[in-house]
Design an enzyme around this catalytic site. Sequence first.
Site: not given
Length: 364
Positions: A151-153
């Site tokens: 995801d965004s990480y």
Amino acid sequence: MILAGSAHAETISSQTLMHTPPLDTVPLSVDTFGRVAHEKSGAIAYSWPLVTFSSHFTGSEIWIDIDDSKGRLNVYIDGNIATTLSHPGASRIHIKDVPENPRGGDEHSVSLTRFNETQDSVSRLIAIYAHGASSGPPSMSPSKSIEFIGDSYTVGYGNTSSKRSCTAEELDATTDTGKSFAVLTADAIWAKVQVNAYSGRGIVRNYNGFAGDTLPDLYPYALFDGKTEYHDPTWQPQVIVIALGTNDFSTPLHAGEKWKTEAELIADYEATYVNFVKSLRTKNPDASVLLISYDPATTPQITTVRDRLRAAGETRVDVLEITGFTKNACDHHPDTDDDRKISQTLIAYFDAHPELWPDLRQGK
């Protein structure tokens, strides 16, 4: 469009995309790495981060025809950044006054790498032109290969920001997948890498319960169009690292969501995650799978996924918990210091598990 200047001698200019090639040029053959779709027109469509295009040419200038209204791309000549394209749109980029290559001569390499995230969009590299084509010198390719799904990480969401409160423009300007833990890790172990990540998405539930495709829904496709499937039999990663679960559990359930209780959400998450890994195994029979947890609260669920896979006969799956971030970047996301910490933890894990690279141990 913003054209960042070259640190070398090249001169950069741009104009509106033309429908005819520049005079006395030839279209270059373009190699790709990452998820792309080759269109009948000859254009190469892309949506996912870290897609790379590369070619070789002779002479002192090239033209890049591109249609990308949201992307940010680094353009490299002979391994050095010649320019950074920020939201180039439908443009023809002209790079001239290219100096002799480091070996001396007029044969050069050129590559473009998309390093930001552009959700719900499809962009295209139309063509690269030069006065002459070149096969280029023999190149060494990493023998290891690794894929990151997350995801965004994993994207590197706002990771170069020095503050947590960011405007949409600041978020776009500070997101750099090239400085994410995924790329840092791949560079450190010298591995080819794909980063297939999408901010805000989970295994069964997106951030704060918002409607939209989950990562397992998006994963089968080369483009964010829900119809262009990804097929590349040459991409067989030795290791697949999956980091998903933060968005599923980081916010409380709301009225109207399909899960009435957290127990129902956990059960759905675990079952769907197991099936997702099984689908990856079908396409990657020789890969090892590493499941990442960023939060001790989700480690039990991710561990259950691993245990259920092992009970079903899966022997090459493990869990790694990585915590202790400062999250000083946009919207309390990991910054580049956190990226380095995650990368160092992964590198230590890989150093302790040489069996993950069986071809290397066998001397192949």
